[in-house]
Enzyme design. Structure first.
Site, short mmCIF file in Angstrom:
data_model
loop_
_atom_site.label_atom_id
_atom_site.label_comp_id
_atom_site.label_asym_id
_atom_site.label_seq_id
_atom_site.Cartn_x
_atom_site.Cartn_y
_atom_site.Cartn_z
N GLU A 19 -0.34 -7.47 0.08
CA GLU A 19 -1.04 -7.22 -1.18
C GLU A 19 -0.13 -7.69 -2.29
O GLU A 19 0.85 -7.02 -2.61
CB GLU A 19 -1.39 -5.74 -1.33
CG GLU A 19 -2.90 -5.54 -1.38
CD GLU A 19 -3.35 -4.13 -1.68
OE1 GLU A 19 -3.09 -3.63 -2.78
OE2 GLU A 19 -3.97 -3.54 -0.77
N LYS B 261 -23.63 7.58 -5.10
CA LYS B 261 -22.60 6.70 -5.66
C LYS B 261 -22.93 5.24 -5.37
O LYS B 261 -22.80 4.37 -6.22
CB LYS B 261 -21.20 7.05 -5.11
CG LYS B 261 -20.11 6.13 -5.65
CD LYS B 261 -18.71 6.40 -5.12
CE LYS B 261 -17.75 5.31 -5.56
NZ LYS B 261 -16.40 5.44 -5.00
N ASP C 171 -11.01 -5.36 -2.65
CA ASP C 171 -10.04 -4.79 -3.56
C ASP C 171 -10.76 -4.30 -4.80
O ASP C 171 -11.68 -4.97 -5.28
CB ASP C 171 -9.00 -5.84 -3.96
CG ASP C 171 -7.67 -5.51 -3.34
OD1 ASP C 171 -7.06 -4.51 -3.76
OD2 ASP C 171 -7.27 -6.24 -2.42
N HIS D 249 -19.76 -0.36 -8.30
CA HIS D 249 -19.12 -1.67 -8.27
C HIS D 249 -19.08 -2.21 -6.84
O HIS D 249 -19.36 -3.36 -6.57
CB HIS D 249 -17.70 -1.55 -8.84
CG HIS D 249 -16.92 -0.40 -8.25
ND1 HIS D 249 -17.35 0.90 -8.33
CD2 HIS D 249 -15.76 -0.36 -7.53
CE1 HIS D 249 -16.49 1.69 -7.70
NE2 HIS D 249 -15.52 0.95 -7.21
N ARG D 250 -18.75 -1.32 -5.89
CA ARG D 250 -18.63 -1.71 -4.48
C ARG D 250 -19.99 -2.11 -3.93
O ARG D 250 -20.12 -3.10 -3.20
CB ARG D 250 -18.03 -0.52 -3.70
CG ARG D 250 -17.79 -0.79 -2.22
CD ARG D 250 -16.79 0.17 -1.64
NE ARG D 250 -15.48 0.01 -2.25
CZ ARG D 250 -14.92 0.91 -3.08
NH1 ARG D 250 -15.52 2.06 -3.34
NH2 ARG D 250 -13.74 0.66 -3.63
N THR E 174 -9.24 -2.39 6.11
CA THR E 174 -8.88 -1.39 5.10
C THR E 174 -8.22 -0.18 5.77
O THR E 174 -8.47 0.08 6.95
CB THR E 174 -10.12 -0.91 4.31
OG1 THR E 174 -9.70 0.04 3.31
CG2 THR E 174 -11.18 -0.27 5.19
N LYS F 127 -13.63 4.10 1.54
CA LYS F 127 -14.08 2.74 1.22
C LYS F 127 -14.92 2.19 2.39
O LYS F 127 -15.99 1.63 2.19
CB LYS F 127 -12.85 1.85 0.97
CG LYS F 127 -13.18 0.43 0.63
CD LYS F 127 -11.93 -0.43 0.59
CE LYS F 127 -11.19 -0.35 -0.70
NZ LYS F 127 -10.18 -1.42 -0.86
N ASN G 57 -8.56 2.67 4.06
CA ASN G 57 -9.23 3.71 3.28
C ASN G 57 -10.59 4.05 3.90
O ASN G 57 -11.54 3.26 3.81
CB ASN G 57 -9.37 3.18 1.84
CG ASN G 57 -9.99 4.20 0.92
OD1 ASN G 57 -10.80 5.02 1.32
ND2 ASN G 57 -9.62 4.12 -0.35
P1 ITT Z 1 -7.19 -0.69 1.11
O1 ITT Z 1 -6.51 -0.28 2.36
O2 ITT Z 1 -8.55 -1.23 1.36
O3 ITT Z 1 -6.35 -1.61 0.22
P2 ITT Z 1 -6.93 1.16 -1.12
O4 ITT Z 1 -7.25 2.63 -1.21
O5 ITT Z 1 -5.51 0.75 -1.38
O6 ITT Z 1 -7.45 0.68 0.30
P3 ITT Z 1 -7.77 -0.57 -3.34
O7 ITT Z 1 -6.46 -1.27 -3.31
O8 ITT Z 1 -9.02 -1.39 -3.37
O9 ITT Z 1 -7.92 0.44 -2.09
O10 ITT Z 1 -7.89 0.40 -4.56
C1 ITT Z 1 -6.91 0.56 -5.55
C2 ITT Z 1 -6.97 1.97 -6.08
O11 ITT Z 1 -8.15 2.08 -6.90
C3 ITT Z 1 -7.11 3.00 -4.96
O12 ITT Z 1 -5.89 3.60 -4.72
C4 ITT Z 1 -8.11 4.00 -5.51
O13 ITT Z 1 -7.35 5.06 -6.02
C5 ITT Z 1 -8.84 3.29 -6.65
N1 ITT Z 1 -10.22 3.01 -6.29
C6 ITT Z 1 -10.73 1.90 -5.70
N2 ITT Z 1 -12.04 1.99 -5.54
C7 ITT Z 1 -12.40 3.20 -6.04
C8 ITT Z 1 -13.61 3.89 -6.15
O14 ITT Z 1 -14.75 3.40 -5.70
N3 ITT Z 1 -13.59 5.09 -6.70
C9 ITT Z 1 -12.44 5.64 -7.17
N4 ITT Z 1 -11.27 5.06 -7.10
C10 ITT Z 1 -11.22 3.85 -6.54
#
Ligand code: ITT
Length: 186
Positions: free
Chosen positions: A36, A165, A65, A170-171, A6, A11, A8
């Site tokens: 992706e 949280k 994701d 969900h996570r 990731t 995350k 992020n």
């Molecule tokens: P990766 O590098 O892991 O892909 P990402 O930030 O792009 O990181 P995702 O594709 O899983 O993560 O997430 C899609 C969007 O959904 C992401 O840009 C966030 O803004 C939002 N998101 C995902 N999980 C969230 C959470 O727990 N709380 C708030 N927003 C979330």
């Protein structure tokens, strides 16, 4: 050791905390940039990324994701969450819902695990039901956290600590399922 691919950090920190409660250590693999794909199913997106990441890293990998689906917007942004967050952001979602009384929404998370002996990734899913608030509240977390309040909580995710949280997210639900499988199979 679980290798989470990731970019992020939020995350990663959430996943590390959840897996830590199962005594599984987590490492972050950044800058792998797995493909992706665009698909209306988050599970398909996670699977394709996990296959690509496993090939690139030559390690057993975990990809997660997630997306937010708003009922009044027919599930939007869902699999398009990343793009929508980057473009219209939380203010844009609130604007779209300005005159909407129906605020129900849910987060979905898909954890995909892939290693070289497997033909296809294994997926574990989790959901968090709640609603889109009328205003942004809170400074913790990331993404849509400041406009999402989970069921039975007066707070948004962004008003919670990471520990709060991850009690009901969900996570947390998806990673807990993964952890139970990991503990019994690896
Ligand atoms: P990766 O590098 O892991 O892909 P990402 O930030 O792009 O990181 P995702 O594709 O899983 O993560 O997430 C899609 C969007 O959904 C992401 O840009 C966030 O803004 C939002 N998101 C995902 N999980 C969230 C959470 O727990 N709380 C708030 N927003 C979330």
């Amino acid at each position: 050791m679980a290798f989470l691919v990731t970019s992020n950090t939020h995350k990663f920190n959430e996943a590390r905390h959840i897996l830590g409660t199962f005594r599984i250590a987590t490492a972050m693999l950044k800058r792998i940039d797995p493909v992706e794909i665009q698909d209306d199913n988050i599970e398909n997106v996670a699977k394709v990324s996990a296959i690509d990441a496993a090939q690139k890293c030559n390690l057993p990998v975990v990809v997660e994701d997630a997306g937010l689906s708003v009922r009044a917007l027919d599930g939007f942004p869902g699999p398009y969450s990343s793009y929508i967050f980057k473009t219209i952001g939380n203010d844009g979602i609130l604007k779209l819902m300005e005159n909407t009384a129906e605020r129900d929404a849910h987060f979905q998370s898909v954890v995909a695990f892939m290693e070289s002996t497997m033909r296809y990734p294994l997926c574990f899913t989790g959901e968090a039901e709640g609603e889109v608030t009328h205003k942004k509240r809170g400074t913790h977390g990331f993404g849509f956290d400041s406009i999402f309040s989970p069921l039975n909580s007066p707070k948004t995710f962004a008003e919670m600590t990471l520990e709060e949280k991850t009690q009901n997210s969900h996570r947390a639900s998806a990673f807990a399922k993964f952890a139970l499988w990991y503990k019994t199979n690896l």
